[in-house]
Design a protein around this motif. Structure first.
Motif, mmCIF file in Angstrom:
data_model
loop_
_atom_site.group_PDB
_atom_site.id
_atom_site.type_symbol
_atom_site.label_atom_id
_atom_site.label_comp_id
_atom_site.label_asym_id
_atom_site.label_seq_id
_atom_site.Cartn_x
_atom_site.Cartn_y
_atom_site.Cartn_z
ATOM 1 N N MET A 75 -94.366 -22.520 -43.182
ATOM 2 C CA MET A 75 -95.714 -23.086 -43.126
ATOM 3 C C MET A 75 -96.481 -22.790 -44.412
ATOM 4 O O MET A 75 -97.155 -23.656 -44.963
ATOM 5 N N GLU A 76 -96.365 -21.555 -44.873
ATOM 6 C CA GLU A 76 -97.051 -21.186 -46.115
ATOM 7 C C GLU A 76 -96.613 -22.095 -47.252
ATOM 8 O O GLU A 76 -97.415 -22.580 -48.029
ATOM 9 N N HIS A 109 -104.578 -15.544 -49.421
ATOM 10 C CA HIS A 109 -105.571 -16.133 -48.533
ATOM 11 C C HIS A 109 -104.967 -17.326 -47.815
ATOM 12 O O HIS A 109 -104.897 -18.435 -48.339
ATOM 13 N N THR A 110 -104.493 -17.092 -46.596
ATOM 14 C CA THR A 110 -103.998 -18.194 -45.787
ATOM 15 C C THR A 110 -104.199 -17.838 -44.325
ATOM 16 O O THR A 110 -104.078 -16.678 -43.945
ATOM 17 N N THR A 111 -104.562 -18.858 -43.528
ATOM 18 C CA THR A 111 -105.064 -18.540 -42.177
ATOM 19 C C THR A 111 -103.986 -18.027 -41.233
ATOM 20 O O THR A 111 -104.308 -17.446 -40.206
ATOM 21 N N SER A 145 -109.265 -12.246 -49.130
ATOM 22 C CA SER A 145 -109.493 -12.453 -50.557
ATOM 23 C C SER A 145 -109.436 -13.948 -50.877
ATOM 24 O O SER A 145 -109.258 -14.765 -49.983
ATOM 25 N N VAL A 146 -109.593 -14.286 -52.154
ATOM 26 C CA VAL A 146 -109.457 -15.693 -52.530
ATOM 27 C C VAL A 146 -108.220 -15.897 -53.398
ATOM 28 O O VAL A 146 -108.133 -16.834 -54.158
ATOM 29 N N GLU A 165 -102.396 -22.863 -55.455
ATOM 30 C CA GLU A 165 -101.619 -22.549 -54.247
ATOM 31 C C GLU A 165 -100.134 -22.853 -54.476
ATOM 32 O O GLU A 165 -99.279 -22.017 -54.202
ATOM 33 N N PHE A 216 -95.091 -25.056 -47.076
ATOM 34 C CA PHE A 216 -95.462 -26.455 -46.904
ATOM 35 C C PHE A 216 -96.947 -26.667 -47.214
ATOM 36 O O PHE A 216 -97.318 -27.579 -47.947
ATOM 37 N N ILE A 217 -97.775 -25.810 -46.635
ATOM 38 C CA ILE A 217 -99.221 -26.008 -46.815
ATOM 39 C C ILE A 217 -99.612 -25.777 -48.275
ATOM 40 O O ILE A 217 -100.526 -26.432 -48.786
ATOM 41 N N TRP A 253 -97.966 -26.701 -50.783
ATOM 42 C CA TRP A 253 -97.760 -28.000 -51.421
ATOM 43 C C TRP A 253 -98.788 -29.013 -50.907
ATOM 44 O O TRP A 253 -99.434 -29.720 -51.674
ATOM 45 N N TYR A 254 -98.951 -29.034 -49.583
ATOM 46 C CA TYR A 254 -99.807 -30.020 -48.942
ATOM 47 C C TYR A 254 -101.256 -29.879 -49.403
ATOM 48 O O TYR A 254 -101.992 -30.861 -49.463
ATOM 49 N N SER A 255 -101.670 -28.654 -49.706
ATOM 50 C CA SER A 255 -103.065 -28.436 -50.094
ATOM 51 C C SER A 255 -103.442 -29.271 -51.304
ATOM 52 O O SER A 255 -104.610 -29.583 -51.497
ATOM 53 N N GLY A 256 -102.446 -29.606 -52.126
ATOM 54 C CA GLY A 256 -102.763 -30.334 -53.348
ATOM 55 C C GLY A 256 -103.467 -29.460 -54.365
ATOM 56 O O GLY A 256 -103.931 -29.941 -55.394
ATOM 57 N N ASN A 257 -103.538 -28.170 -54.076
ATOM 58 C CA ASN A 257 -104.214 -27.221 -54.945
ATOM 59 C C ASN A 257 -103.165 -26.621 -55.880
ATOM 60 O O ASN A 257 -102.245 -25.950 -55.424
#
Lengths: 394, 468
Positions: free
Chosen positions: B321-322, B259-261, B253-254, B334, B324-325, B327-331
């Protein structure tokens, strides 16, 4: 080169180490010329070569840690191989310095004007900035060095003093060591590779790089072991049974690698969010699709089929070929991770500096490995379970 | 023979026998078979009565659901997937330990698995049955449930092959089929043992049919072992594939937070984690009641605790990881999804999840606690609670605050959500009690294979201790 049958020391080290060092240094000097001629090209080539060799050390560290942790016996005959591989972090830390000099060419989040005009990069600036990046790198190398040195020293101490307490101690260090390894290798992958495209992110990325690095060290052990075997060393100790088990591990990590890369690709493809699909788009357009397809078939399909049969896992000639094949694929994989981020819409091309940096860093890596390996008994002779390990049967 | 024996930590006396008390072949047959042959105890009937009553509650809840529709659940507008999916993912996950123990540990020559594999495989099958209850009923219009299946029909209507829900159907269906075949193949020699011991004609006939004419001949064993190896090979990818496919229900999904790899391996690690905890809960009870402490030893339990510690840490890695990413996504969406999980209206659920799944297993760093039955029993229950909440956190918190703030709502379960969940637990334990009573809960034939006297060299070199 000859070996002492009681101490298992290689008494005559031969010229391999010296030659590797000379070739390595020479090629690095040649590469350094490229630094002045075309610094973006030099740094991108250097980063690919550096990461390629780094993965051997990281894979070796993992292999050593995981086997201490599980108390496995079968790998003891090859423990010195992986110990000598992992004990290269001082060298790798020195070789990391050019990357710090090349940050401006490699990581565009280091450009202050770019960051200032980019809301997303500004939001990440607390993590992606030169100072913190450098501190993190120092932390990673310190941790890797500390774990690998402690484990290596304990193992060498065991040669003189076969005490069960040492086995226990190695295990006790490996447990927290594994946690530190998981975190540092993940964040190193984020820092050094993923941040090449700083807008893009993927939670599985650390595992993807880890899968490749474990494969690298497995193939390295297979190739080096077969090389010793050809010269008549350890033939009745490091047997076909061990190669069979190594091949099984290679097979399972080929699958694991495929699983990681498929998970990442598939979820991004399916959700089709532009900020994520861009990463695959640049790895498809301008001819990069050729490399992408080579990786799918060469890094997964072919080795998968090539290792399915039992006979294939027990054939030295075939294993040697496949190990080289997988290492070539591993290099292409690292190339594919790094280069499209820096090629600014150009297609794939192999520059002479890609070659010289690969040989240059590789030469020094092999020199360091060979030095570690020949300075100590090539088997952990004080290990109580060594005999059981040499009699291991799949 | 493999030399990958297990070892215990501090003593480093790694050649400990897998089975305690030096049993003979006959005594193993006796102690395992007698459970199925002895007169049913009163305690069993009490437990059976209790759990089958819960199963009746399940049936009642499903009946009312079909009568009234999914409105009886606590679902609301943004939260269209509630406890039904939470329970589905929970139960599919539980099953994974069985497959891991039976297939992966088999391929890794981990001989300690023989004491618990039958048990764990049975658990897998029952857990998958429990899981399958939910997709069938959560559709609301149960009479149209066959739309699920890719079967030709008069309306020429096909399910969407690009939908993860259809892949679920294939993945879980395959999983059930292969697990069942694997389990049954392993049962055949033991069923024949029970048949040979049967004193009453009907029992002999039933067991005889079930044992498929097993005579224990050399050729039969040869075929059996090959079939077992092949089924183990087939089951291994299923350990990864089933929960990976389940994770795609969310990850394709989005929706931020779904939605995370990392989702596929994260779900698989979590599934193994929860499954081992469930095996632990059941094994502790069963070995006590049926005096199997010499077969399922404390070393087995300790090994399982190590797996729980390891997989618990993998789950912890995924959580971090979820986060951190995100936050890291800058989105901002998220980041919001994760900050909302940890500090929003469902923070209580998030911290139950983290405490149970990441903090509680840390006690297993200590050998003493790894080998303490009361400690591990309590911990295993905490892990099961934590893993249930993990699915709740993923599904409900993500949906409750979606992209449209005006639509945000709070999900609260109704009595029917609760009754269905409890009822399905009843179904699980009912099936398990039936299994314990009527089938050999330990793989006798395999267990005999790891006894010292099964080694062809046993007693030949004069010192028997060697072959332990």
């Amino acid at each position: 080169m000859s070996i002492d049958k009681t101490t298992y020391m290689i008494s005559d080290k031969g010229s391999l180490g010296r030659n590797a060092m000379i070739v390595g240094a020479l090629f690095l000097v040649i590469s350094a010329a490229g630094w002045f001629m075309d610094s973006p090209q030099f740094f991108s080539s250097y980063l690919v070569a550096y990461i390629f060799w780094l993965t051997f050390a990281l894979g070796g560290l993992f292999f050593t840690l995981v086997n201490h942790l599980f108390g496995s016996q079968w790998n003891i005959v090859m423990r010195r191989f992986t110990e000598a591989t992992m004990y290269s972090f001082p060298l790798l830390a020195v070789l990391f310095i050019p990357i710090l000099f090349g940050m401006h060419d490699l990581y565009h989040w280091t450009h202050e004007d770019v960051v200032a005009n980019d809301a997303i990069l500004t939001a990440k600036a607390g993590y992606l900035n030169v100072t913190f990046f450098t501190i993190r790198a120092a932390v990673y190398f310190t941790i890797w060095f500390f774990i690998s040195r402690t484990l290596y020293n304990l193992s060498l101490k065991q040669d003189k003093n076969p005490d069960d307490k040492i086995i226990l101690r190695m295990k006790q260090i490996s447990a927290p060591g594994m946690i530190l390894y998981a975190l540092t290798s993940t964040f190193a992958a984020f820092d050094w590779l993923m941040s090449l495209e700083p807008h893009w992110f993927s939670t599985i990325y650390g595992l993807y790089v880890f899968a490749g690095s474990f494969l690298a060290v497995l193939c390295f052990v297979i190739l080096f072991g077969l090389n010793l075997r050809k010269k008549g060393y350890l033939t009745d100790i490091f047997t076909v049974e061990h190669y069979h088990d190594l091949a099984k591990l290679v097979f399972s990590f080929i699958v694991f690698w495929g699983y990681m890369s498929f998970s990442q690709y598939f979820l991004i493809w399916y959700a089709n969010i532009p900020e994520e699909t861009i990463w695959y788009l640049v790895r498809w357009e301008n001819g990069w699709y050729v490399i992408s397809l080579i990786i799918i078939f060469g890094h997964f399909v072919f080795p998968f089929l090539g290792l399915l049969l039992r006979a294939a896992k027990r054939s030295f000639a075939w294993l040697k070929f496949l190990a080289i094949w997988i290492l070539v694929m591993h290099y292409i994989d690292m190339f594919w991770l790094i280069k499209p981020a820096l090629s600014h819409g150009n297609g794939p091309h192999f520059n002479w500096m890609d070659f010289t940096t690969l040989i240059g860093i590789g030469g020094l890596f092999i020199w360091n490995f060979w030095n570690n390996f020949t300075s100590n008994p090539i088997l952990p002779i004080g290990e109580r379970r060594l005999e059981a390990s040499s009699k291991f049967k799949v | 023979m493999s030399s990958k024996n297990i070892e215990t930590d501090a003593s480093l006396d790694y050649q400990v026998p897998l089975i305690r008390g030096n049993p003979t072949f006959a005594s193993i047959t006796e102690s395992v078979s007698k459970v199925t042959e002895a007169k049913t105890t009163k305690e069993w009937f009490v437990l059976f009565g209790f759990f089958s009553s819960l199963t009746m509650i399940m049936i009642g809840s499903i009946g009312y659901l079909i009568w009234e529709g999914t409105g009886i659940w606590g679902l609301n507008n943004p939260v269209g997937w509630g406890w039904a999916i939470v329970n589905f993912v929970f139960w599919v996950g539980i099953g994974h330990a069985g497959t891991l123990i039976s297939a992966v540990l088999f391929l890794f020559h981990q001989k300690w698995r023989t004491s618990i594999n039958r048990f764990a495989e049975a658990m897998t099958i029952f857990a998958v049955i429990c899981a399958l209850v939910f997709p069938g009923i959560h559709v609301g219009r149960i009479w149209a449930v066959y739309y699920f299946f890719p079967i030709p029909n008069q309306m020429d209507m096909w399910p969407n092959f690009r939908s993860p829900l259809l892949w679920d159907f294939f993945a879980v269906g395959t999983y059930f089929t292969v697990s069942f075949m694997f389990w049954y193949t392993g049962l055949i020699p033991d069923l024949a043992t029970l048949r040979d011991r049967a004193t009453n004609k009907i029992r002999k006939l039933i067991l005889g049919v079930a044992a498929l004419g097993w005579r224990g001949g050399n050729k039969q064993w040869k075929h059996y072992e090959l079939a077992y190896l092949l089924l183990a090979g087939l089951s291994t990818p299923l350990v990864l594939s089933v929960h990976s496919v389940v994770s795609t229900d969310f990850a394709t999904s989005v929706i931020p937070g779904w939605h995370t790899t990392i989702f596929p391996p994260y779900f698989v690690a979590g599934a193994i984690f929860s499954g081992f905890a469930m095996v632990m809960t059941l094994a502790i009870i069963a070995r006590k009641i049926y005096n199997l402490e010499h077969i399922i030893t404390i070393t087995h339990l300790e090994n399982m605790n190590k797996v729980i510690l390891l997989t618990g840490m993998m789950v912890g890695y995924s959580y971090s990881m979820e986060f951190f990413i995100a936050w890291y996504s800058g989105n901002p969406y998220e980041s919001f999804a994760f900050v909302n999980r940890a500090f929003g209206q469902y923070a209580w659920a998030y911290w139950i999840m983290v405490s149970c799944n990441v903090i509680v297993p840390q006690i297993f760093w200590f050998r003493k606690l790894r080998r303490s039955i009361p400690v591990m029993f309590v911990a295993s229950i905490f892990v099961n609670i934590g893993m249930w909440f993990e699915r709740f956190v993923i599904i409900v918190t993500t949906l409750a605050k979606d992209f449209l703030p005006s639509a945000w709502d709070y999900f609260s379960p109704t009595i029917w959500d609760v009754s269905l969940m409890i009822g399905v637990f009843g179904l699980f334990f009912t099936l398990f009690l039936l299994f314990i009573k009527h089938l050999p809960m330990v793989a006798m034939a395999e267990l005999k294979g790891v006894l010292p006297q099964a080694d062809p060299h046993f007693g030949h070199d004069g010192h028997e201790g060697e072959s332990k």
